[in-house]
Design a protein around this motif. Structure first.
Motif, PDB file in Angstrom:
ATOM      1  N   PHE A 190       0.840  -1.204   0.000  1.00  0.00           N
ATOM      2  CA  PHE A 190       0.000   0.000   0.000  1.00  0.00           C
ATOM      3  C   PHE A 190       0.874   1.253   0.000  1.00  0.00           C
ATOM      4  O   PHE A 190       0.612   2.209  -0.734  1.00  0.00           O
ATOM      5  N   TYR A 221       2.298   2.562  -3.321  1.00  0.00           N
ATOM      6  CA  TYR A 221       1.401   3.157  -4.317  1.00  0.00           C
ATOM      7  C   TYR A 221       0.579   4.329  -3.775  1.00  0.00           C
ATOM      8  O   TYR A 221      -0.042   5.049  -4.560  1.00  0.00           O
ATOM      9  N   ALA A 222       0.553   4.496  -2.459  1.00  0.00           N
ATOM     10  CA  ALA A 222      -0.224   5.583  -1.872  1.00  0.00           C
ATOM     11  C   ALA A 222       0.453   6.930  -2.122  1.00  0.00           C
ATOM     12  O   ALA A 222       1.666   7.011  -2.338  1.00  0.00           O
ATOM     13  N   LEU A 280      -4.854   6.009  -1.202  1.00  0.00           N
ATOM     14  CA  LEU A 280      -4.661   5.325  -2.484  1.00  0.00           C
ATOM     15  C   LEU A 280      -5.783   5.720  -3.428  1.00  0.00           C
ATOM     16  O   LEU A 280      -6.952   5.384  -3.199  1.00  0.00           O
ATOM     17  N   ASP A 281      -5.440   6.461  -4.483  1.00  0.00           N
ATOM     18  CA  ASP A 281      -6.473   6.875  -5.428  1.00  0.00           C
ATOM     19  C   ASP A 281      -6.787   5.755  -6.407  1.00  0.00           C
ATOM     20  O   ASP A 281      -6.112   4.719  -6.438  1.00  0.00           O
ATOM     21  N   SER A 307      -4.004   4.681  -8.933  1.00  0.00           N
ATOM     22  CA  SER A 307      -2.910   3.977  -8.260  1.00  0.00           C
ATOM     23  C   SER A 307      -3.342   2.588  -7.822  1.00  0.00           C
ATOM     24  O   SER A 307      -2.544   1.646  -7.831  1.00  0.00           O
ATOM     25  N   PHE A 308      -4.594   2.444  -7.439  1.00  0.00           N
ATOM     26  CA  PHE A 308      -5.120   1.132  -7.074  1.00  0.00           C
ATOM     27  C   PHE A 308      -5.090   0.191  -8.274  1.00  0.00           C
ATOM     28  O   PHE A 308      -4.733  -0.980  -8.169  1.00  0.00           O
ATOM     29  N   LEU A 358      -1.521  -0.832  -8.845  1.00  0.00           N
ATOM     30  CA  LEU A 358      -1.129  -1.829  -7.854  1.00  0.00           C
ATOM     31  C   LEU A 358      -1.571  -3.227  -8.292  1.00  0.00           C
ATOM     32  O   LEU A 358      -0.789  -4.182  -8.262  1.00  0.00           O
ATOM     33  N   PRO A 360     -10.339   7.962  -2.960  1.00  0.00           N
ATOM     34  CA  PRO A 360      -9.152   7.289  -2.421  1.00  0.00           C
ATOM     35  C   PRO A 360      -9.415   6.474  -1.155  1.00  0.00           C
ATOM     36  O   PRO A 360     -10.305   6.775  -0.385  1.00  0.00           O
TER      37      PRO A 360
END
Length: 472
Positions: free
Chosen positions: A103, A106-107, A113-114, A117-118, A121, A163
């Motif tokens: 997490f 990528y946060a 975490l938007d 980005s999720f 990931l 997010p």
């Protein structure tokens, strides 16, 4: 970082001392020294060229120990410290440790975490798990469709859209995809610690899968998703039955799956484009009642990811019946009740393999619909197995036993039809037990005499009781 500085040793929770020593040596190998060896820097380009695949995930890892971004360490850290601690949080770590580390990669700076980005990931973790860095998020990729399904599932569970905070992310991972980071752990062990790890999940191409055939990487995408939800002992999956390959026939399906001794997945693609099914962990055994399998579950892959596990309230989990001559329905069912009505099952696949029923609740599984409508039309149906060679060998043993029994019956029928002599020996005994000759040997005569004597004694006792009553 000055080479003369010697900070305290790195506190690790999961790595062995030999691992720490190996990582220290690896880090030194990535360093380029400045004038007179007083300064040590790590080249990002050197790191990425040393560990080129999967490139995107390596780049994320690089940022974790080349910067002072989270996760913060409880002491004055150096790049080497962060390098070791990042690996420590991914290898042989708890799910929460792994989730927190990934997490953080990528946060954003706000610790959230938007949506984009999720998606990154998920794509990077899938590339690591399958040891393939060629995936993309364009419209031609099955991974793009499947990741959209996961995002839709997450938005449905959460009251608000991303997010995401870490607690929201971890709660979702724990319930829906608890094995999401197992591929990351194997990759880290293989890449940085020279640890032998299990093979990446793979699906045999013989026979090939035809699900979502409009996408060239559909099989890999489905495989990754199932592996993130259910961690199987064997990473090798195989198509046990495919309607497109073996033919649309329930008898052929039953022949292909009966006695398969490992976990298996029934995958249904409806004519509306939905993809859903069920998983069971017990062998396929035809019977007119339910088999108990508390590790079984129902799931939906498209249009939204959903996993419906057993409730623990009842054990009507798996129904598989192949005899059409009886009053019991012929087909495959999960949950609900056995009845002449197909609507009594939670999930039902009709004998024709053309239609089915999917309801949203019963007592054996948790609540939740895996299909948009109760009645569905089947476009494609497959059964995948993940039991490996052991499951296939178990299935072959059962098949050989059935063939041997069938051959014995054929020999008996041929000899009887040819007027064979069944009046003595083991052949006569077998025929007597099968009720083929109507004759009885001494053993059977003794049994009859014993039954006759017991009945006579019982009659005498009843008569004596009657006389006693009359006398009183």
């Amino acid at each position: 970082v000055s080479t003369e500085e010697k900070p305290a040793s790195v506190p690790v929770r999961n790595l062995f001392p030999s691992h720490v020593e190996l990582l220290s040596e690896s880090f030194e190998g990535l360093c380029s020294r400045g004038g007179e060896g007083k300064e040590v820097t790590v080249s990002l380009q050197l790191l990425e060229s040393t560990y080129p695949s999967p490139f995107r995930f390596i780049k994320r890892l690089s940022s974790a120990f080349l910067s002072t971004l989270p996760p913060p360490l409880p002491f004055k850290s150096t790049p080497k410290h962060r390098f070791i601690c990042v690996i420590d949080s991914l290898f042989r770590a708890s799910l929460e440790q792994q989730a927190k580390q990934v997490f953080s990669l990528y946060a954003g700076l706000d610790g959230l975490l938007d949506l984009e980005s999720f998606r990154d990931l998920l794509l990077d973790v899938s590339a690591v798990t399958l040891d393939d860095d060629s995936g993309s998020l364009d419209s031609t990729s099955a991974f793009s469709v499947l990741i959209d399904s996961i995002v839709t599932s997450l938005e449905t569970i959460l009251s608000e859209s991303p997010p995401l905070s870490f607690s929201q992310f971890f709660d979702w991972v724990s319930v829906v995809m608890p094995n999401l980071f197992k591929g990351v752990e194997a990759f880290v062990g293989r890449t940085f610690l020279k640890e032998d790890s299990e093979e990446s999940p793979s699906l045999s191409t013989q026979p090939p899968s035809t699900l979502l055939k409009e996408y060239s990487d559909s099989s890999q995408g489905i495989l990754w998703l199932l592996n993130a939800i259910y961690l199987e002992k064997s990473p090798s999956f195989r198509v046990i039955y495919s309607g497109s390959v073996h033919g649309i026939s329930f008898n052929r399906l039953a022949t292909q799956i009966e006695a398969y001794g490992g976990s298996s997945y029934v995958l249904i693609q409806s004519k509306k484009g939905e993809l859903f099914g069920a998983r069971l962990t017990i062998p396929w055994k035809p019977k007119s009642s339910f088999s108990e399998d508390h590790d079984s579950s129902l799931f939906s892959i498209l249009p939204s990811l959903k996993v419906v596990r057993t409730s623990g309230l009842a054990s009507n989990h798996v129904y598989f019946y192949t005899n059409k001559s009886s009053n019991f329905p012929k087909g495959i069912g999960f949950g609900g009740q056995v009845s002449t009505s197909k609507n009594s099952f939670r999930l039902w696949i009709e004998e024709s393999l053309e239609t089915g029923v999917a309801k949203g609740f019963d007592s054996s599984y948790e609540k939740g619909s895996i299909c948009d409508s109760i009645l569905f039309d089947i476009d494609r149906i497959e059964v995948w197995g993940s039991g490996g060679s052991e499951a296939e060998e178990a299935q072959h043993r059962v098949r050989r036993h059935k063939e041997e029994q069938s051959e014995k019956r054929r020999r008996v029928d041929r000899k009887l039809a040819a007027g064979g002599d069944w009046t003595e020996g083991t052949e006569k005994f077998m025929m007597d037990m099968l009720g083929k000759t109507g004759a009885a040997d001494a053993f059977l005569e003794d049994v009859k005499e014993q039954k006759k004597a017991a009945k006579e004694k019982e009659d005498e006792e009843r008569e004596q009781v009657r006389l006693d009553i009359l006398e009183k």
